[in-house]
Design an enzyme around this catalytic site. Structure first.
Site, mmCIF file in Angstrom:
data_model
loop_
_atom_site.group_PDB
_atom_site.id
_atom_site.type_symbol
_atom_site.label_atom_id
_atom_site.label_comp_id
_atom_site.label_asym_id
_atom_site.label_seq_id
_atom_site.Cartn_x
_atom_site.Cartn_y
_atom_site.Cartn_z
ATOM 1 N N GLU A 1 -3.896 3.371 7.664
ATOM 2 C CA GLU A 1 -4.772 3.272 6.219
ATOM 3 C C GLU A 1 -6.019 3.705 6.526
ATOM 4 O O GLU A 1 -6.396 3.728 7.575
ATOM 5 C CB GLU A 1 -4.087 2.054 5.861
ATOM 6 C CG GLU A 1 -2.938 1.899 5.161
ATOM 7 C CD GLU A 1 -2.612 0.387 4.733
ATOM 8 O OE1 GLU A 1 -3.610 -0.547 4.374
ATOM 9 O OE2 GLU A 1 -1.408 0.056 4.434
ATOM 10 N N HIS B 1 -9.237 -0.433 -5.468
ATOM 11 C CA HIS B 1 -8.210 0.384 -4.682
ATOM 12 C C HIS B 1 -8.320 1.925 -5.256
ATOM 13 O O HIS B 1 -8.348 1.905 -6.502
ATOM 14 C CB HIS B 1 -6.784 -0.173 -4.967
ATOM 15 C CG HIS B 1 -6.006 0.273 -3.901
ATOM 16 N ND1 HIS B 1 -5.390 1.498 -3.956
ATOM 17 C CD2 HIS B 1 -5.430 -0.259 -2.682
ATOM 18 C CE1 HIS B 1 -4.674 1.886 -2.891
ATOM 19 N NE2 HIS B 1 -4.497 0.735 -2.230
ATOM 20 N N ARG C 1 -12.002 2.749 1.937
ATOM 21 C CA ARG C 1 -11.497 2.555 0.425
ATOM 22 C C ARG C 1 -12.467 2.905 -0.575
ATOM 23 O O ARG C 1 -12.486 3.525 -1.423
ATOM 24 C CB ARG C 1 -10.971 1.186 0.387
ATOM 25 C CG ARG C 1 -9.835 0.960 -0.548
ATOM 26 C CD ARG C 1 -9.324 -0.566 -0.268
ATOM 27 N NE ARG C 1 -8.124 -0.193 0.424
ATOM 28 C CZ ARG C 1 -7.012 -1.150 0.375
ATOM 29 N NH1 ARG C 1 -7.695 -2.536 -0.115
ATOM 30 N NH2 ARG C 1 -6.128 -1.213 0.780
ATOM 31 N N HIS D 1 -9.155 -4.462 -7.197
ATOM 32 C CA HIS D 1 -7.996 -4.939 -6.247
ATOM 33 C C HIS D 1 -8.336 -6.033 -5.647
ATOM 34 O O HIS D 1 -7.325 -6.609 -5.436
ATOM 35 C CB HIS D 1 -7.855 -3.596 -5.410
ATOM 36 C CG HIS D 1 -6.623 -3.540 -4.289
ATOM 37 N ND1 HIS D 1 -5.289 -4.160 -5.034
ATOM 38 C CD2 HIS D 1 -6.610 -3.765 -3.019
ATOM 39 C CE1 HIS D 1 -4.613 -3.995 -3.611
ATOM 40 N NE2 HIS D 1 -5.519 -3.850 -2.731
ATOM 41 N N ARG E 1 -13.627 -4.673 2.082
ATOM 42 C CA ARG E 1 -12.606 -4.920 2.824
ATOM 43 C C ARG E 1 -11.828 -3.971 3.488
ATOM 44 O O ARG E 1 -11.440 -2.786 2.590
ATOM 45 C CB ARG E 1 -11.696 -5.894 2.055
ATOM 46 C CG ARG E 1 -10.333 -6.248 3.079
ATOM 47 C CD ARG E 1 -9.431 -7.267 2.255
ATOM 48 N NE ARG E 1 -8.902 -6.916 1.178
ATOM 49 C CZ ARG E 1 -7.899 -5.945 1.187
ATOM 50 N NH1 ARG E 1 -7.316 -5.678 2.319
ATOM 51 N NH2 ARG E 1 -7.386 -5.593 -0.137
HETATM 52 C C1 SIN Z 1 -2.128 -1.042 0.028
HETATM 53 O O1 SIN Z 1 -0.984 -1.262 0.386
HETATM 54 O O2 SIN Z 1 -2.932 -0.201 -0.359
HETATM 55 C C2 SIN Z 1 -2.857 -2.289 -0.158
HETATM 56 C C3 SIN Z 1 -3.427 -3.027 1.038
HETATM 57 C C4 SIN Z 1 -4.557 -3.786 0.931
HETATM 58 O O3 SIN Z 1 -4.925 -4.027 -0.060
HETATM 59 O O4 SIN Z 1 -5.102 -4.039 2.003
#
Ligand code: SIN
Length: 394
Positions: free
Chosen positions: A108, A224, A269, A328, A363
């Site tokens: 991610e 997000h 992010r 988010h 985060r």
């Molecule tokens: C997501 O699945 O994108 C959310 C994961 C997160 O907020 O860490």
């Protein structure tokens, strides 16, 4: 009024609260857990992408570095080190509780390597069910669970927190506790467009503030990058979609992240969210494109997202998906040390309600479920250590 006496009162039934309660029970404590929703409520069950923890001891340093970088220099290094040290063994405990992670680990934004464990795109839901099952099995005279319980105030005596006054479906309850651990989640619902659940209204911050605890970093609110917003309601498309190779295109069909960050769609992010907002302002829209990954793979890898988009007439595997940033996660909260201690005797906090210094200004993706485990357990230990001998952590 009904009076309940307990050693530890945990407020909140998400990952941090449930795991704290189980940890405290494992040390033989008498625990009461109060949550305003049913046990599987809260934002934990909404988490899609996964749970981040070092894959092996050799990954601890890299995971710490990724966390620090994402946090923009504002993390507490001691907290980050404690997190990466503890996280893996707690994730193993989840396996013991019945969570079946996929053998595939994913990537991610902001992670320098694939280290996100998942159960498809419903990881939080699986964890929530496992923890609720474990709590259900442990329920009894020494583990009292009060669902649908709204906390009116913490009880303070001689400068220490000594319990709480609750409104429950069966009437008011006064809980007299040796210690209180807040795990009530964040305050995303204060914003109009958010992926936070309806119960994410920041109650724990208000309770802690009234009891004299410090709040910190409330300005650090995470957006997000990829929510689908319809009629004001935001639905998350997990970051793992970009981890698997999803691309972002503006209205001109340009893969614009090239102009913002060398990590492209897997930049942290905050970078991706700002880039999307800028491109929407400049070109009118931004779409997430997974079509090149193959519709069959996309639908089987992301069944929850696929099912949620279908009523909107969108096929995750075959269509461009219009996305925009949405609130988010709230990094700020009740200030704690690395053991979950607030500045008020008897009051502890863990998970999104807390500001432990793990996230700094931003985060790292998928650190929140593991945060709940690590700091739920630490706060439970710290709370009990004041009340009784607690064995050393294995
Ligand atoms: C997501 O699945 O994108 C959310 C994961 C997160 O907020 O860490």
């Amino acid at each position: 009024m009904r009076i309940v006496e307990t050693e530890l009162l945990v407020i909140g039934g998400g990952v941090a609260g449930a795991y704290a309660a189980l940890t405290a029970r494992s040390y033989g404590a008498d625990v009461t857990l109060a949550c305003k929703t049913p046990l599987t409520g809260g934002s934990t069950r909404w988490a899609q992408g996964g749970i981040a923890a070092p894959l092996a001891q050799g990954d601890e340093e890299a995971h710490a570095l990724d966390t620090l970088k994402a946090g923009r220099g504002l993390c507490e290094p001691e907290t980050v080190q404690a997190f990466v040290r503890d996280a893996r063994s707690h994730v193993e405990t989840l396996r013991d509780l019945g969570v079946t992670f996929s053998p595939h680990v994913t990537l991610e934004g902001g992670h320098s390597r694939a280290r996100i464990r998942h159960t498809g795109d419903s990881t939080g839901h699986s964890i929530s069910l496992a923890l609720a099952g474990a709590l259900g099995a442990a329920r009894g005279p020494a583990l009292n669970v009060l669902e649908g319980a709204f906390v009116r105030n913490l009880r303070v005596s001689g400068g220490a927190v000594v319990g709480a006054d609750l409104l429950t479906p069966d009437g008011p309850v006064q809980v007299r506790a040796g210690a209180v651990l807040l795990a009530t989640g964040g305050f995303g619902r204060l914003y109009p467009v958010t992926t936070a659940p309806p119960e994410g209204t920041g109650d724990g911050l208000g309770l802690a503030w009234q009891a004299g605890a410090a709040l910190r970093d409330l300005e650090f609110v995470q957006f997000h990058p990829t929510a689908v917003v319809r009629s004001g309601a935001a639905f998350l498309v997990t970051e793992a979609a970009r981890g698997e190779g999803g691309r972002l295109l503006n209205a001109r069909g340009e893969r614009f992240m090239e102009r913002y960050d060398p990590a492209l769609e897997l930049a942290p992010r905050d970078v991706v969210a700002r880039a999307i907002a800028a491109e929407i302002a400049a070109t009118g829209r931004v779409d997430l494109d997974l079509r090149h990954l193959g519709a069959a793979f996309v639908r089987s890898r992301f069944p929850t997202v696929t099912a949620s988009l279908a009523p909107l007439g969108l096929d995750l595997g075959a269509d461009l998906i219009p996305v925009q940033p949405a609130v988010h996660y709230t990094m700020g909260g009740v200030q704690t040390d690395v053991q979950g201690r607030t500045g008020v005797p008897g009051l502890y906090a863990a998970g999104e309600v807390a500001s432990s210094g793990l996230h700094g200004a931003n985060r790292l993706a998928s650190n929140s479920l593991s945060e709940g485990l690590v700091f739920g357990a630490r706060a439970a230990r710290a709370a009990l250590a004041v009340l009784k001998p607690v064995p050393a952590r294995t």
